[in-house]
Design a protein around this motif. Structure first.
Motif, PDB file in Angstrom:
ATOM      1  N   PHE A 219       0.843  -1.187   0.000  1.00  0.00           N
ATOM      2  CA  PHE A 219       0.000   0.000   0.000  1.00  0.00           C
ATOM      3  C   PHE A 219       0.886   1.247   0.000  1.00  0.00           C
ATOM      4  N   ASP A 220       0.594   2.196  -0.865  1.00  0.00           N
ATOM      5  CA  ASP A 220       1.329   3.472  -0.977  1.00  0.00           C
ATOM      6  C   ASP A 220       2.806   3.300  -1.302  1.00  0.00           C
ATOM      7  N   ALA A 221       3.138   2.312  -2.098  1.00  0.00           N
ATOM      8  CA  ALA A 221       4.527   2.126  -2.532  1.00  0.00           C
ATOM      9  C   ALA A 221       4.533   1.565  -3.951  1.00  0.00           C
ATOM     10  N   ARG A 222       5.628   1.823  -4.639  1.00  0.00           N
ATOM     11  CA  ARG A 222       5.747   1.271  -5.991  1.00  0.00           C
ATOM     12  C   ARG A 222       5.903  -0.243  -5.909  1.00  0.00           C
ATOM     13  N   PRO A 223       5.338  -0.974  -6.869  1.00  0.00           N
ATOM     14  CA  PRO A 223       5.515  -2.429  -6.858  1.00  0.00           C
ATOM     15  C   PRO A 223       6.983  -2.814  -7.066  1.00  0.00           C
ATOM     16  N   ILE A 224       7.335  -3.985  -6.586  1.00  0.00           N
ATOM     17  CA  ILE A 224       8.688  -4.504  -6.737  1.00  0.00           C
ATOM     18  C   ILE A 224       8.625  -5.778  -7.567  1.00  0.00           C
ATOM     19  N   LEU A 225       9.414  -5.832  -8.629  1.00  0.00           N
ATOM     20  CA  LEU A 225       9.570  -7.054  -9.417  1.00  0.00           C
ATOM     21  C   LEU A 225      10.821  -7.758  -8.904  1.00  0.00           C
ATOM     22  N   VAL A 226      10.679  -9.019  -8.514  1.00  0.00           N
ATOM     23  CA  VAL A 226      11.791  -9.750  -7.916  1.00  0.00           C
ATOM     24  C   VAL A 226      12.143 -10.952  -8.784  1.00  0.00           C
ATOM     25  N   GLU A 227      13.415 -11.039  -9.130  1.00  0.00           N
ATOM     26  CA  GLU A 227      13.949 -12.217  -9.807  1.00  0.00           C
ATOM     27  C   GLU A 227      14.806 -12.957  -8.780  1.00  0.00           C
ATOM     28  N   VAL A 228      14.559 -14.240  -8.605  1.00  0.00           N
ATOM     29  CA  VAL A 228      15.256 -15.035  -7.591  1.00  0.00           C
ATOM     30  C   VAL A 228      16.360 -15.839  -8.256  1.00  0.00           C
ATOM     31  N   ARG A 229      17.536 -15.827  -7.628  1.00  0.00           N
ATOM     32  CA  ARG A 229      18.682 -16.583  -8.128  1.00  0.00           C
ATOM     33  C   ARG A 229      19.163 -17.528  -7.056  1.00  0.00           C
ATOM     34  N   THR A 230      19.794 -18.620  -7.485  1.00  0.00           N
ATOM     35  CA  THR A 230      20.303 -19.608  -6.549  1.00  0.00           C
ATOM     36  C   THR A 230      21.811 -19.525  -6.390  1.00  0.00           C
ATOM     37  N   SER A 231      22.532 -19.311  -7.481  1.00  0.00           N
ATOM     38  CA  SER A 231      23.978 -19.452  -7.361  1.00  0.00           C
ATOM     39  C   SER A 231      24.783 -18.234  -7.780  1.00  0.00           C
ATOM     40  N   GLN A 232      24.392 -17.485  -8.785  1.00  0.00           N
ATOM     41  CA  GLN A 232      25.237 -16.398  -9.258  1.00  0.00           C
ATOM     42  C   GLN A 232      24.399 -15.246  -9.791  1.00  0.00           C
ATOM     43  N   TRP A 233      25.004 -14.062  -9.821  1.00  0.00           N
ATOM     44  CA  TRP A 233      24.288 -12.861 -10.269  1.00  0.00           C
ATOM     45  C   TRP A 233      23.989 -12.928 -11.759  1.00  0.00           C
ATOM     46  N   ARG A 234      24.970 -13.176 -12.577  1.00  0.00           N
ATOM     47  CA  ARG A 234      24.842 -13.254 -14.038  1.00  0.00           C
ATOM     48  C   ARG A 234      23.830 -12.248 -14.595  1.00  0.00           C
ATOM     49  N   ILE A 235      24.170 -10.973 -14.558  1.00  0.00           N
ATOM     50  CA  ILE A 235      23.223  -9.953 -15.005  1.00  0.00           C
ATOM     51  C   ILE A 235      23.124  -9.873 -16.521  1.00  0.00           C
ATOM     52  N   SER A 236      23.864 -10.702 -17.249  1.00  0.00           N
ATOM     53  CA  SER A 236      23.769 -10.678 -18.708  1.00  0.00           C
ATOM     54  C   SER A 236      22.741 -11.679 -19.235  1.00  0.00           C
ATOM     55  N   LYS A 237      22.033 -12.378 -18.338  1.00  0.00           N
ATOM     56  CA  LYS A 237      21.003 -13.315 -18.788  1.00  0.00           C
ATOM     57  C   LYS A 237      19.895 -12.550 -19.521  1.00  0.00           C
ATOM     58  N   ALA A 238      19.260 -13.209 -20.460  1.00  0.00           N
ATOM     59  CA  ALA A 238      18.224 -12.555 -21.272  1.00  0.00           C
ATOM     60  C   ALA A 238      17.059 -12.051 -20.423  1.00  0.00           C
ATOM     61  N   ASN A 239      16.613 -12.857 -19.450  1.00  0.00           N
ATOM     62  CA  ASN A 239      15.486 -12.402 -18.644  1.00  0.00           C
ATOM     63  C   ASN A 239      15.870 -11.259 -17.709  1.00  0.00           C
ATOM     64  N   THR A 240      17.138 -11.165 -17.291  1.00  0.00           N
ATOM     65  CA  THR A 240      17.584 -10.037 -16.476  1.00  0.00           C
ATOM     66  C   THR A 240      17.643  -8.767 -17.315  1.00  0.00           C
ATOM     67  N   ARG A 241      18.105  -8.888 -18.556  1.00  0.00           N
ATOM     68  CA  ARG A 241      18.107  -7.718 -19.446  1.00  0.00           C
ATOM     69  C   ARG A 241      16.683  -7.245 -19.717  1.00  0.00           C
ATOM     70  N   THR A 242      15.755  -8.184 -19.881  1.00  0.00           N
ATOM     71  CA  THR A 242      14.355  -7.820 -20.070  1.00  0.00           C
ATOM     72  C   THR A 242      13.815  -7.114 -18.836  1.00  0.00           C
ATOM     73  N   LEU A 243      14.136  -7.634 -17.661  1.00  0.00           N
ATOM     74  CA  LEU A 243      13.696  -7.015 -16.406  1.00  0.00           C
ATOM     75  C   LEU A 243      14.214  -5.596 -16.281  1.00  0.00           C
ATOM     76  N   SER A 244      15.478  -5.379 -16.613  1.00  0.00           N
ATOM     77  CA  SER A 244      16.063  -4.051 -16.437  1.00  0.00           C
ATOM     78  C   SER A 244      15.526  -3.028 -17.431  1.00  0.00           C
ATOM     79  N   THR A 245      14.994  -3.474 -18.559  1.00  0.00           N
ATOM     80  CA  THR A 245      14.491  -2.524 -19.557  1.00  0.00           C
ATOM     81  C   THR A 245      12.991  -2.286 -19.461  1.00  0.00           C
ATOM     82  N   LEU A 246      12.317  -2.895 -18.482  1.00  0.00           N
ATOM     83  CA  LEU A 246      10.889  -2.648 -18.339  1.00  0.00           C
ATOM     84  C   LEU A 246      10.657  -1.181 -17.980  1.00  0.00           C
TER      85      LEU A 246
END
Length: 104
Positions: A49-76
């Motif tokens: 309530f009264d806050a911007r929504p948060i989109l959360v991507e869950v990872r198990t082992s490594q950050w790997r920010i070059s994954k396709a779904n992470t790039r999609t998340l960052s460009t939303l």
């Protein structure tokens, strides 16, 4: 190790952690339509309530920010907060990386 099962355990840990961190928030978990479908940009959404929504991507082992779904998340577009939660082996509290508009 069965990576699919490991990912399911990490998502369930993340949902428990989100419920403890945001007790009055609504959590909306996203499910993939089939196991052969395309990757989704996030695993669940946190609506407070009264806050911007948060989109959360869950990872198990490594950050790997070059994954396709992470790039999609960052460009939303919009004012939605975007985060990656990394659960390291044996941990129940994630390391959280937040998108600030220019970089992780």
């Amino acid at each position: 190790m069965n990576t699919r099962r490991s990912g399911q355990r990490s998502v369930s840990k993340a949902l428990r952690f989100a419920k403890s961190l945001y007790p009055k928030a609504v959590l909306l978990q996203l499910y993939q339509s089939s196991r052969f479908g395309t990757d989704q940009p996030c695993d669940f959404l946190i609506f407070e309530f009264d806050a911007r929504p948060i989109l959360v991507e869950v990872r198990t082992s490594q950050w790997r920010i070059s994954k396709a779904n992470t790039r999609t998340l960052s460009t939303l577009p919009g004012l939605i907060r975007k985060q990656i939660w990394l659960f390291e082996r044996g941990q129940s509290i994630p390391r959280i990386r937040t998108w600030d508009g220019t970089a992780w």
